[in-house]
Scaffold this motif. Structure first.
Motif, PDB file in Angstrom:
ATOM      1  N   TRP A 135     -29.654 -11.020  13.085  1.00 43.28           N
ATOM      2  CA  TRP A 135     -30.487 -11.404  14.220  1.00 43.28           C
ATOM      3  C   TRP A 135     -31.968 -11.184  13.929  1.00 43.28           C
ATOM      4  CZ3 TRP A 135     -27.113  -7.309  14.005  1.00 43.28           C
ATOM      5  CH2 TRP A 135     -27.657  -6.037  14.016  1.00 43.28           C
ATOM      6  N   SER A 136     -32.790 -11.948  14.623  1.00 43.35           N
ATOM      7  CA  SER A 136     -34.237 -11.805  14.460  1.00 43.35           C
ATOM      8  C   SER A 136     -34.859 -10.989  15.589  1.00 43.35           C
ATOM      9  CB  SER A 136     -34.898 -13.196  14.417  1.00 43.35           C
ATOM     10  OG  SER A 136     -34.650 -13.896  15.621  1.00 43.35           O
ATOM     11  N   ASP A 143     -27.835 -13.584  22.394  1.00 49.07           N
ATOM     12  CA  ASP A 143     -27.547 -15.010  22.543  1.00 49.07           C
ATOM     13  C   ASP A 143     -26.429 -15.438  21.601  1.00 49.07           C
ATOM     14  OD1 ASP A 143     -28.367 -17.789  23.534  1.00 49.07           O
ATOM     15  OD2 ASP A 143     -28.585 -18.009  21.363  1.00 49.07           O
ATOM     16  N   PHE A 144     -26.457 -14.951  20.365  1.00 53.93           N
ATOM     17  CA  PHE A 144     -25.406 -15.309  19.403  1.00 53.93           C
ATOM     18  C   PHE A 144     -24.055 -14.744  19.843  1.00 53.93           C
ATOM     19  CE2 PHE A 144     -22.801 -14.717  15.629  1.00 53.93           C
ATOM     20  CZ  PHE A 144     -22.923 -15.956  15.006  1.00 53.93           C
ATOM     21  N   LEU A 161     -22.030 -22.794  14.993  1.00 49.37           N
ATOM     22  CA  LEU A 161     -22.294 -21.358  15.041  1.00 49.37           C
ATOM     23  C   LEU A 161     -22.255 -20.763  13.628  1.00 49.37           C
ATOM     24  CD1 LEU A 161     -22.839 -19.504  17.480  1.00 49.37           C
ATOM     25  CD2 LEU A 161     -20.478 -18.719  17.306  1.00 49.37           C
ATOM     26  N   GLN A 162     -21.328 -21.245  12.797  1.00 50.06           N
ATOM     27  CA  GLN A 162     -21.255 -20.786  11.420  1.00 50.06           C
ATOM     28  C   GLN A 162     -22.508 -21.198  10.647  1.00 50.06           C
ATOM     29  OE1 GLN A 162     -19.067 -18.787  10.060  1.00 50.06           O
ATOM     30  NE2 GLN A 162     -19.843 -18.902   7.946  1.00 50.06           N
ATOM     31  N   GLN A 163     -22.991 -22.395  10.900  1.00 53.41           N
ATOM     32  CA  GLN A 163     -24.223 -22.853  10.255  1.00 53.41           C
ATOM     33  C   GLN A 163     -25.404 -21.994  10.687  1.00 53.41           C
ATOM     34  OE1 GLN A 163     -24.439 -26.983  11.330  1.00 53.41           O
ATOM     35  NE2 GLN A 163     -22.857 -27.609   9.876  1.00 53.41           N
ATOM     36  N   ARG A 164     -25.424 -21.639  11.963  1.00 57.12           N
ATOM     37  CA  ARG A 164     -26.498 -20.775  12.473  1.00 57.12           C
ATOM     38  C   ARG A 164     -26.438 -19.412  11.797  1.00 57.12           C
ATOM     39  NH1 ARG A 164     -27.204 -18.946  18.853  1.00 57.12           N
ATOM     40  NH2 ARG A 164     -28.760 -17.292  18.497  1.00 57.12           N
ATOM     41  N   MET A 165     -25.231 -18.893  11.623  1.00 55.47           N
ATOM     42  CA  MET A 165     -25.081 -17.600  10.975  1.00 55.47           C
ATOM     43  C   MET A 165     -25.549 -17.663   9.527  1.00 55.47           C
ATOM     44  SD  MET A 165     -21.902 -14.967  10.964  1.00 55.47           S
ATOM     45  CE  MET A 165     -20.697 -16.217  10.550  1.00 55.47           C
ATOM     46  N   GLN A 166     -25.128 -18.706   8.800  1.00 61.30           N
ATOM     47  CA  GLN A 166     -25.534 -18.823   7.404  1.00 61.30           C
ATOM     48  C   GLN A 166     -27.041 -18.985   7.275  1.00 61.30           C
ATOM     49  OE1 GLN A 166     -23.289 -21.612   5.100  1.00 61.30           O
ATOM     50  NE2 GLN A 166     -21.341 -20.595   5.470  1.00 61.30           N
ATOM     51  N   LYS A 167     -27.639 -19.685   8.212  1.00 58.75           N
ATOM     52  CA  LYS A 167     -29.101 -19.807   8.196  1.00 58.75           C
ATOM     53  C   LYS A 167     -29.751 -18.441   8.368  1.00 58.75           C
ATOM     54  CE  LYS A 167     -32.927 -22.366  10.297  1.00 58.75           C
ATOM     55  NZ  LYS A 167     -33.311 -23.371  11.329  1.00 58.75           N
ATOM     56  N   SER A 168     -29.125 -17.594   9.192  1.00 60.67           N
ATOM     57  CA  SER A 168     -29.692 -16.257   9.434  1.00 60.67           C
ATOM     58  C   SER A 168     -29.655 -15.393   8.182  1.00 60.67           C
ATOM     59  CB  SER A 168     -28.936 -15.560  10.570  1.00 60.67           C
ATOM     60  OG  SER A 168     -27.708 -14.991  10.130  1.00 60.67           O
ATOM     61  N   ALA A 171     -32.455 -13.975   5.726  1.00 53.65           N
ATOM     62  CA  ALA A 171     -33.199 -12.727   5.923  1.00 53.65           C
ATOM     63  C   ALA A 171     -33.000 -11.756   4.767  1.00 53.65           C
ATOM     64  CB  ALA A 171     -32.775 -12.062   7.233  1.00 53.65           C
ATOM     65  N   VAL A 172     -31.931 -11.921   3.982  1.00 54.97           N
ATOM     66  CA  VAL A 172     -31.722 -10.990   2.863  1.00 54.97           C
ATOM     67  C   VAL A 172     -32.848 -11.095   1.842  1.00 54.97           C
ATOM     68  CG1 VAL A 172     -29.213 -11.080   3.132  1.00 54.97           C
ATOM     69  CG2 VAL A 172     -30.304 -12.535   1.431  1.00 54.97           C
ATOM     70  N   PHE A 173     -33.542 -12.231   1.831  1.00 58.94           N
ATOM     71  CA  PHE A 173     -34.654 -12.429   0.892  1.00 58.94           C
ATOM     72  C   PHE A 173     -35.981 -11.940   1.466  1.00 58.94           C
ATOM     73  CE2 PHE A 173     -31.624 -16.027   0.215  1.00 58.94           C
ATOM     74  CZ  PHE A 173     -31.086 -15.566  -0.976  1.00 58.94           C
ATOM     75  N   GLU A 174     -35.991 -11.660   2.780  1.00 59.78           N
ATOM     76  CA  GLU A 174     -37.194 -11.135   3.448  1.00 59.78           C
ATOM     77  C   GLU A 174     -37.174  -9.621   3.303  1.00 59.78           C
ATOM     78  OE1 GLU A 174     -39.566 -12.759   5.278  1.00 59.78           O
ATOM     79  OE2 GLU A 174     -38.717 -14.681   5.927  1.00 59.78           O
ATOM     80  N   LEU A 175     -37.659  -9.114   2.197  1.00 66.95           N
ATOM     81  CA  LEU A 175     -37.484  -7.701   1.881  1.00 66.95           C
ATOM     82  C   LEU A 175     -38.226  -6.775   2.832  1.00 66.95           C
ATOM     83  CD1 LEU A 175     -37.675  -7.830  -2.017  1.00 66.95           C
ATOM     84  CD2 LEU A 175     -35.682  -8.068  -0.522  1.00 66.95           C
ATOM     85  N   ASP A 176     -39.190  -7.291   3.548  1.00 67.91           N
ATOM     86  CA  ASP A 176     -39.916  -6.454   4.509  1.00 67.91           C
ATOM     87  C   ASP A 176     -39.513  -6.754   5.943  1.00 67.91           C
ATOM     88  OD1 ASP A 176     -41.006  -8.963   4.582  1.00 67.91           O
ATOM     89  OD2 ASP A 176     -43.098  -8.301   4.448  1.00 67.91           O
ATOM     90  N   GLN A 177     -38.407  -7.475   6.149  1.00 62.11           N
ATOM     91  CA  GLN A 177     -37.961  -7.763   7.518  1.00 62.11           C
ATOM     92  C   GLN A 177     -37.567  -6.449   8.186  1.00 62.11           C
ATOM     93  OE1 GLN A 177     -34.804  -7.846   9.345  1.00 62.11           O
ATOM     94  NE2 GLN A 177     -33.939  -6.477   7.788  1.00 62.11           N
ATOM     95  N   SER A 178     -37.752  -6.385   9.498  1.00 66.66           N
ATOM     96  CA  SER A 178     -37.487  -5.139  10.216  1.00 66.66           C
ATOM     97  C   SER A 178     -36.657  -5.339  11.479  1.00 66.66           C
ATOM     98  CB  SER A 178     -38.811  -4.458  10.591  1.00 66.66           C
ATOM     99  OG  SER A 178     -39.614  -5.342  11.370  1.00 66.66           O
TER     100      SER A 178
END
Length: 215
Positions: A135-136, A143-144, A161-168, A171-178
């Protein structure tokens, strides 16, 4: 939700590179190291990996993500090499526990051209492996979850919904995501994937007895 995949990957390639090279470590059987010395470079056929079949789709997703960022496999039927870029805070190389399960392990320290390596968050990667939504925000998570409760398996809505999950999972590449708390950036474990292991990129060979324990 997240920035362009290519720009994010390139950002962290540059962040961790020194003079265009990225320092990393990979654990392997000594026999593979001997082959590398004899042949000069190695790719990893899928048939040589022991990845759990239950994770087949998620590893395929990682390979597709690499291709989407312009890091293409040199041939079909390959699995990328996995490496540690930062194992733990103030501890870049692997721990002795990372060599468990190997008969005769050895660790190679590498300096790989940074544009060939895709970096990702090791802990957040488990969201991908477990087919979880990244989640963001708290509202996005709620919502999900609501959408998941109302969906019927096999329906168009389930596929969306599966496509939405895979798109999420990007975030594994966003090393500074919080949004998903994986601790401060400095303490994150960071892994990498690349396609070709070259003898010329090896800067040191580390025996398991030289590794320290995680505990």
């Amino acid at each position: 939700m997240y920035s362009s995949l290519t720009s994010v990957i390139q950002k962290w390639q540059m962040e961790f590179s020194k003079n265009g090279r990225l320092m990393c470590w990979t654990v392997m059987e000594r026999s593979t190291w001997q082959r590398l010395k004899a042949e000069g470079e190695l790719t990893c056929p899928i048939s040589n990996t022991d990845d759990d079949p239950i994770f087949q789709n998620t590893y395929a997703w990682m390979k597709d993500s690499m291709a989407s960022a312009g890091i293409l496999a040199p041939a079909q039927g390959l699995s990328p090499w996995w490496c540690w870029v930062k194992r733990d805070e103030r501890h870049p190389e692997p721990f002795i526990e990372d060599a468990e399960g190997l008969r005769d392990p050895v660790v190679l320290q590498l300096a790989v051209p940074c544009e060939q390596v895709v970096l990702s968050c090791f802990d957040l990667w488990h969201f991908v492996l477990n087919n979880w939504y990244v989640w963001s925000s708290e509202l996005d998570e709620q919502d999900f979850d609501r959408a998941k409760e109302d969906v019927e398996e096999g329906s168009d809505a389930a596929q969306q919904l599966q496509q939405r999950m895979q798109k999420s999972w990007s975030a594994v590449f966003e090393l500074d995501q919080s949004a998903v708390d994986m601790g401060p950036f400095e303490a994150k474990s960071i892994q990498g994937c690349f396609w070709t292991l070259r003898l010329t990129d090896v800067t040191a060979v580390i025996e398991p007895v030289a590794l320290t324990s995680y505990h």
